[in-house]
Design a protein around this motif. Sequence first.
Motif, mmCIF file in Angstrom:
data_model
loop_
_atom_site.group_PDB
_atom_site.id
_atom_site.type_symbol
_atom_site.label_atom_id
_atom_site.label_comp_id
_atom_site.label_asym_id
_atom_site.label_seq_id
_atom_site.Cartn_x
_atom_site.Cartn_y
_atom_site.Cartn_z
ATOM 1 N N PRO A 17 11.959 14.315 -11.917
ATOM 2 C CA PRO A 17 10.882 13.338 -11.745
ATOM 3 C C PRO A 17 10.793 12.380 -12.936
ATOM 4 O O PRO A 17 11.136 12.738 -14.067
ATOM 5 C CB PRO A 17 9.626 14.207 -11.659
ATOM 6 N N ALA A 18 10.342 11.183 -12.651
ATOM 7 C CA ALA A 18 10.156 10.163 -13.684
ATOM 8 C C ALA A 18 8.819 10.345 -14.386
ATOM 9 O O ALA A 18 7.904 10.990 -13.872
ATOM 10 C CB ALA A 18 10.205 8.774 -13.040
ATOM 11 N N THR A 19 8.703 9.727 -15.553
ATOM 12 C CA THR A 19 7.419 9.701 -16.257
ATOM 13 C C THR A 19 6.510 8.677 -15.578
ATOM 14 O O THR A 19 6.977 7.779 -14.857
ATOM 15 C CB THR A 19 7.587 9.289 -17.734
ATOM 16 N N LEU A 20 5.218 8.799 -15.836
ATOM 17 C CA LEU A 20 4.264 7.847 -15.288
ATOM 18 C C LEU A 20 4.590 6.433 -15.765
ATOM 19 O O LEU A 20 4.483 5.476 -14.996
ATOM 20 C CB LEU A 20 2.836 8.235 -15.689
ATOM 21 N N GLU A 21 5.007 6.291 -16.993
ATOM 22 C CA GLU A 21 5.367 4.962 -17.510
ATOM 23 C C GLU A 21 6.480 4.326 -16.691
ATOM 24 O O GLU A 21 6.394 3.152 -16.318
ATOM 25 C CB GLU A 21 5.803 5.076 -18.969
ATOM 26 N N ARG A 22 7.513 5.077 -16.361
ATOM 27 C CA ARG A 22 8.627 4.537 -15.563
ATOM 28 C C ARG A 22 8.162 4.175 -14.155
ATOM 29 O O ARG A 22 8.563 3.165 -13.599
ATOM 30 C CB ARG A 22 9.769 5.562 -15.488
ATOM 31 N N VAL A 23 7.301 4.996 -13.582
ATOM 32 C CA VAL A 23 6.755 4.708 -12.255
ATOM 33 C C VAL A 23 5.969 3.399 -12.295
ATOM 34 O O VAL A 23 6.108 2.550 -11.408
ATOM 35 C CB VAL A 23 5.881 5.884 -11.762
ATOM 36 N N VAL A 71 -3.670 7.000 -13.108
ATOM 37 C CA VAL A 71 -3.142 6.453 -14.356
ATOM 38 C C VAL A 71 -4.123 6.694 -15.500
ATOM 39 O O VAL A 71 -3.727 7.085 -16.603
ATOM 40 C CB VAL A 71 -2.817 4.952 -14.194
ATOM 41 N N SER A 72 -5.406 6.489 -15.238
ATOM 42 C CA SER A 72 -6.420 6.692 -16.282
ATOM 43 C C SER A 72 -6.521 8.147 -16.713
ATOM 44 O O SER A 72 -6.901 8.437 -17.846
ATOM 45 C CB SER A 72 -7.784 6.216 -15.779
ATOM 46 N N GLY A 73 -6.178 9.057 -15.834
ATOM 47 C CA GLY A 73 -6.300 10.479 -16.127
ATOM 48 C C GLY A 73 -5.045 11.135 -16.663
ATOM 49 O O GLY A 73 -5.011 12.357 -16.830
ATOM 50 N N ASN A 74 -4.007 10.342 -16.934
ATOM 51 C CA ASN A 74 -2.753 10.912 -17.416
ATOM 52 C C ASN A 74 -2.193 10.085 -18.560
ATOM 53 O O ASN A 74 -2.429 8.880 -18.635
ATOM 54 C CB ASN A 74 -1.714 10.942 -16.283
ATOM 55 N N ASP A 75 -1.413 10.747 -19.386
ATOM 56 C CA ASP A 75 -0.685 10.047 -20.440
ATOM 57 C C ASP A 75 0.552 9.405 -19.818
ATOM 58 O O ASP A 75 1.121 9.945 -18.862
ATOM 59 C CB ASP A 75 -0.272 11.048 -21.518
ATOM 60 N N LEU A 76 0.959 8.275 -20.337
ATOM 61 C CA LEU A 76 2.130 7.577 -19.783
ATOM 62 C C LEU A 76 3.408 8.404 -19.888
ATOM 63 O O LEU A 76 4.334 8.223 -19.102
ATOM 64 C CB LEU A 76 2.323 6.227 -20.470
ATOM 65 N N ARG A 131 0.850 -1.204 0.000
ATOM 66 C CA ARG A 131 0.000 0.000 0.000
ATOM 67 C C ARG A 131 0.887 1.257 0.000
ATOM 68 O O ARG A 131 0.655 2.206 -0.751
ATOM 69 C CB ARG A 131 -0.916 -0.021 1.227
ATOM 70 N N TYR A 132 1.929 1.242 0.841
ATOM 71 C CA TYR A 132 2.818 2.394 0.917
ATOM 72 C C TYR A 132 3.685 2.538 -0.330
ATOM 73 O O TYR A 132 4.062 3.655 -0.694
ATOM 74 C CB TYR A 132 3.655 2.359 2.197
ATOM 75 N N VAL A 133 4.012 1.451 -0.982
ATOM 76 C CA VAL A 133 4.754 1.536 -2.242
ATOM 77 C C VAL A 133 3.938 2.343 -3.253
ATOM 78 O O VAL A 133 4.460 3.259 -3.899
ATOM 79 C CB VAL A 133 5.086 0.127 -2.786
ATOM 80 N N GLU A 134 2.659 2.016 -3.381
ATOM 81 C CA GLU A 134 1.808 2.779 -4.309
ATOM 82 C C GLU A 134 1.673 4.240 -3.857
ATOM 83 O O GLU A 134 1.727 5.147 -4.679
ATOM 84 C CB GLU A 134 0.422 2.140 -4.439
ATOM 85 N N LEU A 135 1.512 4.463 -2.573
ATOM 86 C CA LEU A 135 1.419 5.828 -2.042
ATOM 87 C C LEU A 135 2.682 6.622 -2.376
ATOM 88 O O LEU A 135 2.609 7.756 -2.858
ATOM 89 C CB LEU A 135 1.223 5.772 -0.524
ATOM 90 N N ARG A 136 3.848 6.018 -2.125
ATOM 91 C CA ARG A 136 5.110 6.727 -2.365
ATOM 92 C C ARG A 136 5.327 7.046 -3.843
ATOM 93 O O ARG A 136 5.790 8.127 -4.182
ATOM 94 C CB ARG A 136 6.297 5.899 -1.852
ATOM 95 N N TRP A 137 5.000 6.097 -4.712
ATOM 96 C CA TRP A 137 5.299 6.308 -6.125
ATOM 97 C C TRP A 137 4.226 7.103 -6.852
ATOM 98 O O TRP A 137 4.550 7.863 -7.766
ATOM 99 C CB TRP A 137 5.554 4.978 -6.826
ATOM 100 N N ILE A 138 2.976 6.959 -6.486
ATOM 101 C CA ILE A 138 1.913 7.667 -7.202
ATOM 102 C C ILE A 138 1.594 9.009 -6.547
ATOM 103 O O ILE A 138 1.689 10.057 -7.186
ATOM 104 C CB ILE A 138 0.646 6.787 -7.333
ATOM 105 N N GLU A 139 1.226 8.997 -5.284
ATOM 106 C CA GLU A 139 0.816 10.256 -4.643
ATOM 107 C C GLU A 139 2.002 11.145 -4.288
ATOM 108 O O GLU A 139 2.052 12.312 -4.663
ATOM 109 C CB GLU A 139 -0.018 9.966 -3.386
ATOM 110 N N TRP A 140 2.932 10.611 -3.529
ATOM 111 C CA TRP A 140 4.072 11.407 -3.075
ATOM 112 C C TRP A 140 5.015 11.697 -4.230
ATOM 113 O O TRP A 140 5.539 12.800 -4.355
ATOM 114 C CB TRP A 140 4.794 10.653 -1.955
#
Length: 169
Positions: A135-141, A115-120, A61-70
């Motif tokens: 910062p990394a791109t969404l695809e790399r994340v 993810v659905s609301g952004n381009d990779l 859960r925290y992995v997703e929090l750190r990479w997506i939200e934070w």
Amino acid sequence: MTMPFPSPMLPAAGHTEVFLRYLDYFRETVLAKIAALPDEKLRRSGLPSGWTPLELLKHLRYVELRWIEWGFQGRDVGDPWGDRRGDRWYVAPGETRDALLAALRAQGAHTTAVVSGNDLSTVGAPGPRWDGEQPATLERVLFHLLQEYARHVGHLDIVAELAGGPVGE
């Protein structure tokens, strides 16, 4: 398991859909395995490394929090390392399986919406997650999240087998 493996043979609308299918599959696999484990196996480790199934659940859960939200969104999330105490994963005695399962489901829903609301190719927001780097791109994340999930699902499969729980895909 509650969800079939996202076969490469299934048509997809694009790479975003492929990423989301695999993330959903791995997340649901973790949720199903944890839900099926006996209560007495949730807070005990069967491995020399010492982690427990509930600790792994909270960690993901925290992995997703750190990479997506934070990270990607650049949000202030309070304690992005709330799954740790010192150099170990940590689950407080009062934290329950149901609450941790719900937290991962909610985090997954947030990830899907982002993810659905952004381009990779969208570059993440600047912030402390990147430790001064670009910062990394969404695809790399998402690649990183997939490897994290795939690795930990394999770990959990071994622990579930040792505990007499469900194994395999």
